[in-house]
Design a protein around this motif. Structure first.
Motif, PDB file in Angstrom:
ATOM      1  N   LYS A   9       0.839  -1.147  -0.133  1.00 17.78           N
ATOM      2  CA  LYS A   9      -0.162  -0.095  -0.156  1.00 17.78           C
ATOM      3  C   LYS A   9       0.778   1.414  -0.151  1.00 17.78           C
ATOM      4  CE  LYS A   9      -0.480   0.519   5.054  1.00 17.78           C
ATOM      5  NZ  LYS A   9      -0.034   1.870   5.095  1.00 17.78           N
ATOM      6  N   SER A  10       0.254   2.329  -0.459  1.00 16.95           N
ATOM      7  CA  SER A  10       1.047   3.604  -0.271  1.00 16.95           C
ATOM      8  C   SER A  10       0.198   4.802  -0.208  1.00 16.95           C
ATOM      9  CB  SER A  10       2.070   3.644  -1.734  1.00 16.95           C
ATOM     10  OG  SER A  10       2.892   4.614  -1.536  1.00 16.95           O
ATOM     11  N   CYS A  11      -0.509   5.026  -1.318  1.00 14.48           N
ATOM     12  CA  CYS A  11      -1.017   6.567  -1.359  1.00 14.48           C
ATOM     13  C   CYS A  11      -2.349   6.785  -0.774  1.00 14.48           C
ATOM     14  CB  CYS A  11      -1.210   6.923  -2.992  1.00 14.48           C
ATOM     15  SG  CYS A  11      -2.609   6.096  -3.726  1.00 14.48           S
ATOM     16  N   ARG A  12      -3.153   5.471  -0.688  1.00  9.94           N
ATOM     17  CA  ARG A  12      -4.421   5.339  -0.103  1.00  9.94           C
ATOM     18  C   ARG A  12      -5.536   6.335  -1.013  1.00  9.94           C
ATOM     19  NH1 ARG A  12      -3.927   4.747   6.336  1.00  9.94           N
ATOM     20  NH2 ARG A  12      -2.435   3.291   6.247  1.00  9.94           N
ATOM     21  N   SER A  13      -5.220   6.855  -2.192  1.00  8.02           N
ATOM     22  CA  SER A  13      -5.932   7.708  -3.022  1.00  8.02           C
ATOM     23  C   SER A  13      -6.133   7.060  -4.505  1.00  8.02           C
ATOM     24  CB  SER A  13      -5.257   9.089  -3.089  1.00  8.02           C
ATOM     25  OG  SER A  13      -5.035   9.441  -1.762  1.00  8.02           O
ATOM     26  N   ALA A  14      -6.004   5.724  -4.727  1.00 11.68           N
ATOM     27  CA  ALA A  14      -5.881   5.255  -6.150  1.00 11.68           C
ATOM     28  C   ALA A  14      -5.330   5.766  -6.899  1.00 11.68           C
ATOM     29  CB  ALA A  14      -7.486   5.180  -6.276  1.00 11.68           C
ATOM     30  N   ILE A  15      -3.820   6.424  -6.757  1.00  9.29           N
ATOM     31  CA  ILE A  15      -3.192   7.020  -7.748  1.00  9.29           C
ATOM     32  C   ILE A  15      -1.703   6.342  -8.025  1.00  9.29           C
ATOM     33  CG2 ILE A  15      -4.387   9.310  -7.553  1.00  9.29           C
ATOM     34  CD1 ILE A  15      -1.887  10.267  -6.036  1.00  9.29           C
ATOM     35  N   CYS A  16      -1.518   5.365  -6.848  1.00 16.16           N
ATOM     36  CA  CYS A  16      -0.096   4.767  -7.053  1.00 16.16           C
ATOM     37  C   CYS A  16       0.043   3.689  -7.726  1.00 16.16           C
ATOM     38  CB  CYS A  16       0.630   4.874  -5.748  1.00 16.16           C
ATOM     39  SG  CYS A  16       0.112   3.672  -4.390  1.00 16.16           S
ATOM     40  N   GLY A  17      -1.085   2.766  -7.593  1.00 16.68           N
ATOM     41  CA  GLY A  17      -1.149   1.306  -8.091  1.00 16.68           C
ATOM     42  C   GLY A  17      -0.868   0.218  -7.336  1.00 16.68           C
ATOM     43  N   SER A  18      -0.214   0.596  -6.020  1.00 15.03           N
ATOM     44  CA  SER A  18       0.508   0.071  -5.217  1.00 15.03           C
ATOM     45  C   SER A  18      -0.462  -1.545  -4.908  1.00 15.03           C
ATOM     46  CB  SER A  18       1.185   0.097  -4.144  1.00 15.03           C
ATOM     47  OG  SER A  18       2.188   1.477  -4.287  1.00 15.03           O
ATOM     48  N   CYS A  19      -1.529  -0.990  -4.372  1.00 15.20           N
ATOM     49  CA  CYS A  19      -2.254  -2.071  -3.845  1.00 15.20           C
ATOM     50  C   CYS A  19      -3.404  -2.753  -4.473  1.00 15.20           C
ATOM     51  CB  CYS A  19      -3.176  -1.282  -2.836  1.00 15.20           C
ATOM     52  SG  CYS A  19      -4.358  -0.106  -3.767  1.00 15.20           S
ATOM     53  N   ALA A  20      -3.070  -3.186  -5.814  1.00 13.93           N
ATOM     54  CA  ALA A  20      -3.783  -4.056  -6.685  1.00 13.93           C
ATOM     55  C   ALA A  20      -3.897  -5.396  -6.019  1.00 13.93           C
ATOM     56  CB  ALA A  20      -3.324  -3.986  -7.954  1.00 13.93           C
ATOM     57  N   MET A  21      -4.935  -6.020  -6.047  1.00 12.78           N
ATOM     58  CA  MET A  21      -4.776  -7.204  -5.483  1.00 12.78           C
ATOM     59  C   MET A  21      -6.436  -7.901  -6.277  1.00 12.78           C
ATOM     60  SD  MET A  21      -4.573  -6.787  -1.292  1.00 12.78           S
ATOM     61  CE  MET A  21      -3.610  -5.399  -0.964  1.00 12.78           C
ATOM     62  N   THR A  22      -6.555  -9.210  -5.986  1.00 10.20           N
ATOM     63  CA  THR A  22      -7.573  -9.851  -6.648  1.00 10.20           C
ATOM     64  C   THR A  22      -8.657 -10.152  -5.506  1.00 10.20           C
ATOM     65  OG1 THR A  22      -6.228 -11.220  -8.287  1.00 10.20           O
ATOM     66  CG2 THR A  22      -8.476 -12.072  -7.790  1.00 10.20           C
ATOM     67  N   VAL A  23      -9.787  -9.610  -5.465  1.00 11.89           N
ATOM     68  CA  VAL A  23     -10.990  -9.563  -4.754  1.00 11.89           C
ATOM     69  C   VAL A  23     -12.535 -10.267  -5.276  1.00 11.89           C
ATOM     70  CG1 VAL A  23     -12.310  -7.934  -3.236  1.00 11.89           C
ATOM     71  CG2 VAL A  23      -9.980  -7.366  -3.553  1.00 11.89           C
ATOM     72  N   ASN A  24     -12.936 -11.260  -4.748  1.00  7.74           N
ATOM     73  CA  ASN A  24     -13.533 -11.958  -5.549  1.00  7.74           C
ATOM     74  C   ASN A  24     -13.383 -12.233  -6.986  1.00  7.74           C
ATOM     75  OD1 ASN A  24     -15.030 -11.997  -2.887  1.00  7.74           O
ATOM     76  ND2 ASN A  24     -16.313 -10.275  -3.148  1.00  7.74           N
ATOM     77  N   GLY A  25     -12.122 -12.691  -7.157  1.00  8.66           N
ATOM     78  CA  GLY A  25     -12.244 -13.052  -8.447  1.00  8.66           C
ATOM     79  C   GLY A  25     -11.790 -12.273  -9.589  1.00  8.66           C
ATOM     80  N   THR A  26     -11.904 -10.926  -9.224  1.00 14.31           N
ATOM     81  CA  THR A  26     -11.280  -9.960 -10.021  1.00 14.31           C
ATOM     82  C   THR A  26     -10.381  -8.847  -9.513  1.00 14.31           C
ATOM     83  OG1 THR A  26     -13.166  -8.362  -9.794  1.00 14.31           O
ATOM     84  CG2 THR A  26     -13.348 -10.178 -11.502  1.00 14.31           C
ATOM     85  N   ALA A  27      -9.347  -8.420 -10.449  1.00  9.88           N
ATOM     86  CA  ALA A  27      -8.348  -7.424 -10.001  1.00  9.88           C
ATOM     87  C   ALA A  27      -8.796  -6.128  -9.590  1.00  9.88           C
ATOM     88  CB  ALA A  27      -7.379  -7.404 -10.893  1.00  9.88           C
ATOM     89  N   ARG A  28      -8.540  -5.699  -8.575  1.00  9.94           N
ATOM     90  CA  ARG A  28      -8.980  -4.209  -8.019  1.00  9.94           C
ATOM     91  C   ARG A  28      -8.034  -3.419  -7.492  1.00  9.94           C
ATOM     92  NH1 ARG A  28     -14.606  -5.031  -6.399  1.00  9.94           N
ATOM     93  NH2 ARG A  28     -15.281  -6.832  -7.338  1.00  9.94           N
ATOM     94  N   LEU A  29      -8.237  -2.052  -7.423  1.00 14.99           N
ATOM     95  CA  LEU A  29      -7.322  -1.291  -6.526  1.00 14.99           C
ATOM     96  C   LEU A  29      -7.969  -1.440  -4.920  1.00 14.99           C
ATOM     97  CD1 LEU A  29      -6.085   1.967  -8.289  1.00 14.99           C
ATOM     98  CD2 LEU A  29      -4.861  -0.047  -7.928  1.00 14.99           C
ATOM     99  N   THR A  30      -7.499  -1.883  -4.170  1.00 18.70           N
ATOM    100  CA  THR A  30      -8.182  -2.094  -2.816  1.00 18.70           C
ATOM    101  C   THR A  30      -8.330  -0.943  -1.876  1.00 18.70           C
ATOM    102  OG1 THR A  30      -5.998  -2.899  -2.046  1.00 18.70           O
ATOM    103  CG2 THR A  30      -7.892  -4.584  -2.787  1.00 18.70           C
ATOM    104  N   CYS A  31      -7.356  -0.049  -2.175  1.00 20.31           N
ATOM    105  CA  CYS A  31      -7.648   1.305  -1.438  1.00 20.31           C
ATOM    106  C   CYS A  31      -8.984   1.967  -1.328  1.00 20.31           C
ATOM    107  CB  CYS A  31      -6.247   2.138  -1.510  1.00 20.31           C
ATOM    108  SG  CYS A  31      -6.549   3.062  -3.025  1.00 20.31           S
ATOM    109  N   ASN A  32      -9.372   1.731  -2.441  1.00 18.28           N
ATOM    110  CA  ASN A  32     -10.933   2.634  -2.794  1.00 18.28           C
ATOM    111  C   ASN A  32     -12.128   1.772  -2.907  1.00 18.28           C
ATOM    112  OD1 ASN A  32     -10.222   1.903  -5.237  1.00 18.28           O
ATOM    113  ND2 ASN A  32     -10.594   3.894  -6.088  1.00 18.28           N
ATOM    114  N   LEU A  33     -11.776   0.372  -2.288  1.00 16.30           N
ATOM    115  CA  LEU A  33     -12.879  -0.699  -2.360  1.00 16.30           C
ATOM    116  C   LEU A  33     -13.194  -0.807  -1.129  1.00 16.30           C
ATOM    117  CD1 LEU A  33     -14.351  -2.805  -3.906  1.00 16.30           C
ATOM    118  CD2 LEU A  33     -12.561  -4.473  -3.372  1.00 16.30           C
ATOM    119  N   GLN A  34     -14.711  -0.323  -0.963  1.00 18.17           N
ATOM    120  CA  GLN A  34     -15.167  -0.571   0.414  1.00 18.17           C
ATOM    121  C   GLN A  34     -15.732  -1.962   0.644  1.00 18.17           C
ATOM    122  OE1 GLN A  34     -18.108   2.818   0.137  1.00 18.17           O
ATOM    123  NE2 GLN A  34     -16.779   3.933   1.348  1.00 18.17           N
TER     124      GLN A  34
END
Length: 277
Positions: A9-34
């Motif tokens: 993780k890094s920016c927590r603002s969906a602008i750095c791309g660090s936090c990409a993970m697979t959530v429920n089968g699809t890739a997401r940026l997790t910092c802005n996924l509630q």
């Protein structure tokens, strides 16, 4: 909850791309996924490392292949004496605007069907980045870039599954940028590859018959000798009722209308080229 769990993780603002993970089968940026809306929608939340990437520890993946693909495409302007002074107009900037939005998160590569079966494939992130330079009026190495991208494992290996565009969190539309690269390559006369030959065969078939003559596509794309290697596949297709047969009456009704469309498209393309000049 668990301080031993490894993740980025890094920016927590969906602008750095660090936090990409697979959530429920699809890739997401997790910092802005509630969490709550996702659980309400899906019933649960399963978090995994990015697909198509080698896990290093827990949710952290090895991004070295990702950056190697980017670096291989020379991600910087290479102006020539002729192109260096080209003015960047609003229209010229709009052509590369989408590709400039990329935050290098790897979501598109994680969802890529071609990369899943071929780890040497250039992949959508690098190809979208390539258009940022091919489409820049100041770049003087466009033809060289397109020639390199037209080689095996390059832009023609995209299978158009659209998942890269569907899941990109920044609206980069990698597939659209790949299509632009292909179009520019064909305009530049870079046609000695299976992808360009396939496009020419499809366009020629529709112009001639009003529809695809699928039985002839393999020969026109691969050539006669290489097509012989597809005979075992053709036999299996025939046994399963999947083998296309040549049309006895090939042309559709109103074929002249189709050919008029081709003529008009050719005229418009010619006018655009004159306008560019």
């Amino acid at each position: 909850q668990d301080p031993t769990l490894a993740f980025r993780k890094s920016c927590r603002s969906a602008i750095c791309g660090s936090c990409a993970m697979t959530v429920n089968g699809t890739a997401r940026l997790t910092c802005n996924l509630q969490v709550l809306p996702e659980v309400e929608k899906m019933g649960s939340m399963t978090i995994e490392p990015l697909h198509n990437h080698r896990p290093v520890k827990d949710l952290v993946v090895d991004m070295t292949p990702f950056w190697n693909k980017i670096e291989k495409l020379s991600p910087y302007l290479m102006p020539s004496p002729e192109s260096a002074n080209n003015a960047v107009t609003t229209e010229a900037e709009e052509l590369i605007d989408q590709s400039q939005r990329c935050v290098m998160c790897g979501v598109c590569n994680a969802e890529c069907s071609s990369l899943e079966i071929d780890e040497r494939y250039a992949a959508p992130a690098a190809l979208a980045k390539a258009w940022r330079f091919v489409g820049d009026v100041r770049d003087g190495s466009v033809v060289k870039r397109l020639e390199r991208l037209s080689e095996e494992h390059g832009m023609w290996d995209c299978v158009r599954c659209v998942r890269c565009t569907q899941y990109c969190p920044k609206g980069v539309s990698p597939l659209k940028q790949i299509e632009r690269l292909r179009s520019e390559a064909m305009k530049a006369g870079i046609l000695d590859n299976h992808g360009a030959k396939h496009v020419e065969a499809m366009a020629g078939s529709v112009e001639k018959f009003g529809r695809l003559d699928e039985a002839a596509m393999t020969f026109k794309t691969l050539g006669f000798l290489k097509s012989l290697g597809k005979i075992p596949l053709g036999i299996r297709m025939e046994l399963h009722g999947k083998m296309p047969h040549p049309y006895i009456v090939a042309q559709i009704e109103g074929i002249e209308e189709v050919r008029e469309i081709y003529k008009e498209a050719g005229k418009k393309a010619g006018l655009k080229e004159k306008k560019k000049e």
